[in-house]
Design a protein around this motif. Structure first.
Motif, PDB file in Angstrom:
ATOM      1  N   ASP A 129       0.819  -1.202   0.000  1.00 54.77           N
ATOM      2  CA  ASP A 129       0.000   0.000   0.000  1.00 54.77           C
ATOM      3  C   ASP A 129       0.861   1.263   0.000  1.00 54.77           C
ATOM      4  O   ASP A 129       0.507   2.272   0.574  1.00 54.77           O
ATOM      5  CB  ASP A 129      -0.907   0.004   1.236  1.00 54.77           C
ATOM      6  CG  ASP A 129      -2.169   0.821   0.999  1.00 54.77           C
ATOM      7  OD1 ASP A 129      -2.736   1.303   1.974  1.00 54.77           O
ATOM      8  OD2 ASP A 129      -2.555   0.993  -0.156  1.00 54.77           O
ATOM      9  N   GLN A 130       2.036   1.173  -0.643  1.00 52.37           N
ATOM     10  CA  GLN A 130       2.963   2.291  -0.777  1.00 52.37           C
ATOM     11  C   GLN A 130       3.454   2.829   0.544  1.00 52.37           C
ATOM     12  O   GLN A 130       3.882   3.965   0.653  1.00 52.37           O
ATOM     13  CB  GLN A 130       2.346   3.450  -1.547  1.00 52.37           C
ATOM     14  CG  GLN A 130       1.796   3.074  -2.889  1.00 52.37           C
ATOM     15  CD  GLN A 130       1.168   4.258  -3.519  1.00 52.37           C
ATOM     16  OE1 GLN A 130       1.840   5.087  -4.092  1.00 52.37           O
ATOM     17  NE2 GLN A 130      -0.125   4.363  -3.395  1.00 52.37           N
ATOM     18  N   HIS A 168      -6.510   4.600  -0.897  1.00 56.37           N
ATOM     19  CA  HIS A 168      -6.426   3.232  -0.416  1.00 56.37           C
ATOM     20  C   HIS A 168      -7.316   3.104   0.806  1.00 56.37           C
ATOM     21  O   HIS A 168      -6.888   3.300   1.941  1.00 56.37           O
ATOM     22  CB  HIS A 168      -4.982   2.883  -0.072  1.00 56.37           C
ATOM     23  CG  HIS A 168      -4.069   2.918  -1.252  1.00 56.37           C
ATOM     24  ND1 HIS A 168      -2.965   2.104  -1.369  1.00 56.37           N
ATOM     25  CD2 HIS A 168      -4.093   3.665  -2.381  1.00 56.37           C
ATOM     26  CE1 HIS A 168      -2.350   2.359  -2.509  1.00 56.37           C
ATOM     27  NE2 HIS A 168      -3.019   3.318  -3.135  1.00 56.37           N
ATOM     28  N   GLN A 212      -1.311   6.406   2.821  1.00 61.25           N
ATOM     29  CA  GLN A 212      -0.571   6.132   1.592  1.00 61.25           C
ATOM     30  C   GLN A 212       0.378   7.274   1.275  1.00 61.25           C
ATOM     31  O   GLN A 212       0.359   8.324   1.904  1.00 61.25           O
ATOM     32  CB  GLN A 212      -1.549   5.919   0.433  1.00 61.25           C
ATOM     33  CG  GLN A 212      -2.318   7.170   0.042  1.00 61.25           C
ATOM     34  CD  GLN A 212      -3.494   6.862  -0.873  1.00 61.25           C
ATOM     35  OE1 GLN A 212      -4.494   6.296  -0.421  1.00 61.25           O
ATOM     36  NE2 GLN A 212      -3.378   7.209  -2.150  1.00 61.25           N
ATOM     37  N   CYS A 225      -6.388   0.682  -4.602  1.00 58.67           N
ATOM     38  CA  CYS A 225      -4.953   0.419  -4.547  1.00 58.67           C
ATOM     39  C   CYS A 225      -4.255   1.094  -5.719  1.00 58.67           C
ATOM     40  O   CYS A 225      -4.890   1.707  -6.580  1.00 58.67           O
ATOM     41  CB  CYS A 225      -4.675  -1.081  -4.597  1.00 58.67           C
ATOM     42  SG  CYS A 225      -5.128  -1.789  -6.192  1.00 58.67           S
TER      43      CYS A 225
END
Length: 565
Positions: free
Chosen positions: A131-132, A167, A194, A486
């Protein structure tokens, strides 16, 4: 006081570049008047001048008002019916969002939402990119920034507010499952962690998305994080509305200067271009580095943006894709953007002379009758540089971890494989999911009739299985494929590694005939189907959408739903 520390709201009030900002929140521009109906709070906004259908407007670009959470970490939006004067003295029926807490908004489009994310990049924990960013300590001892939203539907039709690019779980995603009836209020709590990036929000009701987004139910959504704040402090242009400019680009059709909202589905193509709701506007820019956050909010048009002045094409630097910053700036002379995509670029206007006019142009990729090719979307007039932009620069490193994160993700053996064909016609969407790779999988997909009550397949979140990774294969004849909940990374386009400008995190993927796209994705959030025993969504439909982002195509069923457990 350092320019990066200037209070945004106070600065916006004083800035000479935003003389038309008062036009945006419920006022008519350029000395005009405003009106509001007491019956339904509909509004009238004037963003135009006295031009004809064939003339370009010379109106100054309007900057959408900036809205941040209040002291209770809340943002309250209201969707309104209204009218907008895109041309002087001529009203068009539109819709828009208003921020109730600050009375900021318009009868067309909505305010720019800006929130803070609390995250660390996953490389610091040694975990594959999830999820970065890995959730970490944020405000109030939590591991994210929970922003409480309230969306009141003051229109007469059913709407939603999809947080495109965020997200969040299926319960908060804002797709068709989160419909808001006329007169009703939806109150999601969005957990923000995120990476920093440029996102947007728009209505997403199946069958009416194209018309309602066309009429104005959309706005930009900016996320900041520790990395973006450090980049701002290092000199990256960051003063909203002055050297950090949002550009929401749309194409329209007008009849006798009235917005024509009929027949906006399919591969709609307009011959008039709006930027932030203004017809072919102009913006004064200092002779220095200026940052632009570009959102292609058009229903169906594909652009190849470039800048020209005096017959010469100039270069610019791309710094970010939909999901955040690239590793470093990529110098380009043209930027391809499909519907739904966002990119951030920086233009160096110091190479131009004071008084020069620079045009943002694109070729006509849709073969539009009577449209110039290339056509002009807006112009920039260069003015003398001041201390505002004198120290602007692009840091050499924008995202120190993305290259390693990409390498780690690409090196993984996928846990599952998804195959999707955007076919069009009577059976526009076909899919297949398998936990093993399928030879010629795109030739074995199964036609799916869009059914919001039935998941096409079930994916697995990283909450259930840490590091769970899927490889998605997409095929289609010139479509922008969008995935909710996402971002992913392109693995290959027609079997070839993507160019540097396409190696960032993305949620919209262009597919063209003969150029299948594969991308890798991890789901950190969940989205449950009705009656699912897997989690808290049991008893209600809160699945994720996957679809072509040509809005008329998704309305016609080029869309599927999937569950994430």
């Amino acid at each position: 006081m350092d320019k990066k520390e200037i209070d945004r709201r106070e600065f916006l009030k004083a800035s000479k570049y935003l003389v038309l900002v008062p036009c945006y929140p419920l006022l008519k521009g350029c000395g005009g008047s405003s009106s509001s109906s007491s019956g339904d709070d509909s509004t009238t906004t004037d963003t135009g001048d006295s031009a004809t259908d064939t003339e370009e407007s010379t109106t100054t670009l309007v900057i959408p008002p900036l809205v941040e959470p209040n002291v209770d970490n809340q943002i309250s939006l209201q969707a309104n019916n209204g009218t907008t004067n895109f041309y002087d003295g001529v009203s068009s029926i539109t819709k828009g969002f208003v921020d109730v807490n600050n009375d900021a908004g318009t009868s067309y489009l909505g305010p720019t939402i800006r929130v803070r994310s609390y995250n660390t990049n996953s490389s610091s924990t040694g975990t594959a990119m999830v999820d970065q960013g890995t959730q970490t300590n944020g405000i109030d001892g939590t591991d994210f920034n929970r922003v409480n939203f309230s969306v009141f539907n003051n229109t007469s039709e059913v709407i939603s507010s999809h947080w495109h690019g965020l997200h969040v779980d299926g319960f908060s995603d804002g797709g068709p499952f989160n419909s808001i009836a006329a007169g009703a209020t939806w109150e999601p709590a969005l957990e923000i962690y995120q990476q920093a990036g440029t996102n947007w929000y728009h209505t997403h009701i199946h069958g009416t998305t194209a018309e309602d987004v066309y009429k104005g139910l959309a706005g930009m959504f900016i996320i900041d994080d520790a990395n973006s704040i450090a980049l701002d402090a290092a000199g990256l242009p960051s003063t909203y509305g002055v050297d950090d400019i949002p550009l929401i680009i749309q194409d329209k059709v007008f009849n006798s200067n009235i917005l024509d909202s009929t027949n906006v589905g399919g591969r709609f193509k307009g011959d008039v271009f709006l930027v932030n709701g203004v017809v072919t506007p102009n913006l004064e820019v200092e002779a220095g580095l200026v940052r632009f956050r570009i959102l292609n909010a058009s229903n169906a048009r594909f652009y190849d943006f470039s800048i020209t002045s005096g017959g010469e094409t100039g270069n610019f630097d791309q710094i970010a894709t939909e999901g955040g910053f690239l590793s470093s700036a990529v110098n380009l002379s043209s930027l391809r953007m499909t519907p739904g995509e966002r990119n951030e670029i920086v233009i160096d206007f110091s190479s131009y002379s004071e008084g020069d006019v620079v045009s943002l142009v694109s070729p006509d990729n849709e073969d539009t009758t009577g449209l110039d090719d290339p056509f002009t979307l807006m112009t920039f007039t260069v003015v003398a540089q001041t201390s505002q932009t004198a120290n602007n620069l692009i840091p050499a490193t924008l995202n120190a971890d993305i290259a390693a994160d990409r390498a780690a993700l690409v090196a993984k053996t996928p846990d599952a494989y998804v195959y999707i064909h955007l076919k069009g016609g009577a059976a526009p969407f076909a899919s297949l999911r398998s936990t093993t790779e399928v030879v010629n999988g795109l030739d074995n997909v199964v036609d799916v009739t869009f059914d919001p009550t039935t998941a096409n397949f079930v994916s697995t979140s990283t909450q259930t299985t840490p590091g769970y990774t899927e490889l998605w294969h997409i095929r289609g004849a010139t479509h922008p494929f969008h995935l909710h909940g996402c971002h992913g990374m392109i693995n290959a386009i027609a079997g070839v590694m993507p160019s540097d400008d396409k190696q960032g995190w993305k949620d919209v993927f262009e597919v063209t005939g003969g150029n299948d796209v594969t991308f890798l994705v991890q789901f950190n959030e969940r989205a449950y189907a009705a009656g699912s025993a897997a989690g808290p969504g049991a008893g209600s439909d809160f699945m994720y959408m996957m679809h072509c982002h040509i809005l008329g195509h998704e309305d016609d069923g080029m869309m599927g739903v999937f569950e994430v457990i």
